[in-house]
Scaffold this active site. Structure first.
Site, PDB file in Angstrom:
ATOM      1  CB  ALA A  66      -0.868  -0.014   1.249  1.00 43.97           C
ATOM      2  N   GLY A 112       0.405  -4.933   0.835  1.00 45.11           N
ATOM      3  CA  GLY A 112      -0.783  -4.979  -0.025  1.00 45.11           C
ATOM      4  C   GLY A 112      -0.541  -5.674  -1.354  1.00 45.11           C
ATOM      5  CD  GLU A 115      -2.446  -7.333   3.048  1.00 42.61           C
ATOM      6  OE1 GLU A 115      -2.093  -6.189   2.672  1.00 42.61           O
ATOM      7  OE2 GLU A 115      -3.012  -7.552   4.128  1.00 42.61           O
ATOM      8  CD  GLU A 135       1.545  -5.341   5.721  1.00 40.07           C
ATOM      9  OE1 GLU A 135       2.347  -6.285   5.933  1.00 40.07           O
ATOM     10  OE2 GLU A 135       0.806  -5.316   4.719  1.00 40.07           O
TER      11      GLU A 135
HETATM   12  N1  COA Z   1       4.597   3.082  -0.633  1.00 36.93           N
HETATM   13  C1  COA Z   1       4.988   4.255  -1.193  1.00 36.93           C
HETATM   14  N2  COA Z   1       6.114   4.371  -1.910  1.00 36.93           N
HETATM   15  C2  COA Z   1       6.849   3.264  -2.099  1.00 36.93           C
HETATM   16  C3  COA Z   1       6.496   2.008  -1.545  1.00 36.93           C
HETATM   17  C4  COA Z   1       5.308   1.960  -0.783  1.00 36.93           C
HETATM   18  N3  COA Z   1       4.874   0.811  -0.243  1.00 36.93           N
HETATM   19  N4  COA Z   1       7.456   1.101  -1.878  1.00 36.93           N
HETATM   20  C5  COA Z   1       8.358   1.754  -2.621  1.00 36.93           C
HETATM   21  N5  COA Z   1       8.006   3.064  -2.749  1.00 36.93           N
HETATM   22  C6  COA Z   1       8.711   4.122  -3.481  1.00 36.93           C
HETATM   23  C7  COA Z   1       9.927   4.607  -2.720  1.00 36.93           C
HETATM   24  O1  COA Z   1       9.542   5.576  -1.753  1.00 36.93           O
HETATM   25  C8  COA Z   1      10.755   5.194  -3.841  1.00 36.93           C
HETATM   26  O2  COA Z   1      10.197   6.450  -4.201  1.00 36.93           O
HETATM   27  P1  COA Z   1      11.164   7.743  -4.435  1.00 36.93           P
HETATM   28  O3  COA Z   1      12.072   7.326  -5.577  1.00 36.93           O
HETATM   29  O4  COA Z   1      10.217   8.831  -4.795  1.00 36.93           O
HETATM   30  O5  COA Z   1      11.893   7.936  -3.158  1.00 36.93           O
HETATM   31  C9  COA Z   1      10.482   4.245  -5.005  1.00 36.93           C
HETATM   32  O6  COA Z   1       9.257   3.588  -4.680  1.00 36.93           O
HETATM   33  C10 COA Z   1      11.561   3.185  -5.182  1.00 36.93           C
HETATM   34  O7  COA Z   1      11.729   2.498  -3.956  1.00 36.93           O
HETATM   35  P2  COA Z   1      13.133   2.315  -3.213  1.00 36.93           P
HETATM   36  O8  COA Z   1      12.865   2.112  -1.765  1.00 36.93           O
HETATM   37  O9  COA Z   1      14.057   3.439  -3.597  1.00 36.93           O
HETATM   38  O10 COA Z   1      13.648   0.968  -3.905  1.00 36.93           O
HETATM   39  P3  COA Z   1      14.685  -0.085  -3.279  1.00 36.93           P
HETATM   40  O11 COA Z   1      15.023  -1.001  -4.393  1.00 36.93           O
HETATM   41  O12 COA Z   1      15.772   0.605  -2.567  1.00 36.93           O
HETATM   42  O13 COA Z   1      13.825  -0.905  -2.177  1.00 36.93           O
HETATM   43  C11 COA Z   1      11.896  -2.072  -1.325  1.00 36.93           C
HETATM   44  C12 COA Z   1      12.761  -1.728  -2.566  1.00 36.93           C
HETATM   45  C13 COA Z   1      10.657  -2.805  -1.846  1.00 36.93           C
HETATM   46  C14 COA Z   1      12.679  -2.972  -0.380  1.00 36.93           C
HETATM   47  C15 COA Z   1      11.489  -0.782  -0.603  1.00 36.93           C
HETATM   48  O14 COA Z   1      10.948   0.144  -1.557  1.00 36.93           O
HETATM   49  C16 COA Z   1      10.476  -0.957   0.490  1.00 36.93           C
HETATM   50  O15 COA Z   1      10.808  -1.421   1.556  1.00 36.93           O
HETATM   51  N6  COA Z   1       9.207  -0.533   0.244  1.00 36.93           N
HETATM   52  C17 COA Z   1       8.174  -0.568   1.228  1.00 36.93           C
HETATM   53  C18 COA Z   1       7.659  -1.985   1.411  1.00 36.93           C
HETATM   54  C19 COA Z   1       6.589  -2.028   2.473  1.00 36.93           C
HETATM   55  O16 COA Z   1       6.825  -1.799   3.638  1.00 36.93           O
HETATM   56  N7  COA Z   1       5.358  -2.344   2.047  1.00 36.93           N
HETATM   57  C20 COA Z   1       4.256  -2.508   2.923  1.00 36.93           C
HETATM   58  C21 COA Z   1       3.453  -1.288   2.994  1.00 36.93           C
HETATM   59  S1  COA Z   1       2.093  -1.489   4.121  1.00 36.93           S
END
Ligand code: COA
Length: 260
Positions: A66, A112, A115, A135
């Protein structure tokens, strides 16, 4: 229909829905959830769509969760509403569609994203896929059905560990857990999903929709799945597909199902 956050294409009986926010790793914001609802609903009602495939754009992510930026300031009330609305519009909605839905998990499927994949009828994954429910690392719990569907698919102990550690598993582990049905390279992923869709399409779409209802009944509180199966089984006998399927068998020819 034109969408901002998703792409849809229908060909050879398959509607492919691609979540298309690669710069945000296809994170599900409110607008994307609403567009997905619309696209799934349209495909489900479309006579030319026999199978729906959902995937993410780019090579990195199916859906990274999400959109955290949208709910970071939410109150208790708004948090509850976010989960309820999302479950109604997308996750429960997809699970209960009468058209088969395959998730083609092409990279990160987190929160999400996992999910959504779990709400689909089954999943195939590329070998770079990573799955998890992170989460609790953000101070919340999965709110789009993850605490319910993950234990259903992988068992309570594995689900508890994944949720509590906020960890990620790779595609091979997901395959071993039964969370995904097949793992292939990224180039082979959509062709594989399409090949499976082709096998599904040879069968009666009416019978398949009734089978989805019966299988899902096993996971609904207060509903006797065996009773639902009996009702749905009986209802098949009144369909044109049943007449065609049994007649074709007896005439030793391939069935040509009218889908009615
Ligand atoms: N919500 C909003 N933005 C998200 C996102 C999310 N769940 N997951 C990734 N993004 C965005 C990042 O903020 C980044 O945006 P920016 O370039 O404007 O800063 C872009 O997507 C790329 O992500 P980034 O974190 O730079 O890539 P990465 O390869 O370093 O890491 C992940 C990949 C998936 C490990 C990392 O993005 C992450 O941990 N995301 C969140 C996962 C999460 O907790 N999901 C559950 C949500 S309830």
């Amino acid at each position: 229909m034109n969408y901002e956050n998703i792409l849809t294409a229908t060909q050879n009986g398959i509607t492919t829905i691609t979540i298309n926010r690669p710069s945000k790793l296809n994170a599900l914001n409110k607008a994307t959830i609403e567009e997905l609802h619309e696209a799934f609903d349209t495909a489900n009602k479309d006579e030319n769509t026999k199978v729906i495939i959902v995937t993410g754009s780019g090579e990195k992510a199916f859906v990274a969760g999400a959109d955290i930026s949208e709910f970071a300031n939410f109150s208790v009330e708004n948090g509850g509403k976010l989960a309820a609305k999302g479950q109604e519009l997308l996750f429960d909605f997809v699970e209960n569609l009468s058209t088969p839905v395959i998730a083609a998990v092409n990279g990160f499927a987190l929160g999400g994203g996992l999910e959504l994949a779990m709400a689909c009828h089954f999943r195939v994954a590329s070998d770079n896929a990573k799955m998890g429910l992170p989460e609790v690392s953000l101070g919340v719990i999965p709110g789009y059905g993850g605490t319910q569907r993950l234990p259903q698919l992988v068992g309570k102990g594995r689900a508890m560990e994944l949720v509590m550690t906020a960890g990620m598993i790779d595609a091979q582990t997901a395959l071993n857990y039964g969370l995904v049905n097949h793992v292939v390279s990224q180039e082979e992923l959509l062709p594989l999903a399409e090949k499976i869709a082709g096998k599904i399409m040879r069968n009666s779409s009416v019978a398949i929709s009734k089978a989805i209802k019966a299988v899902n009944a096993n996971y609904k509180d207060g509903i006797d799945g065996f009773k639902v199966e009996i009702e749905q089984f009986g209802a098949c006998f009144g369909t044109e597909d049943f007449k065609e399927g049994t007649t074709a068998f007896l005439e030793k020819r391939k069935a040509d199902f009218p889908g009615k």
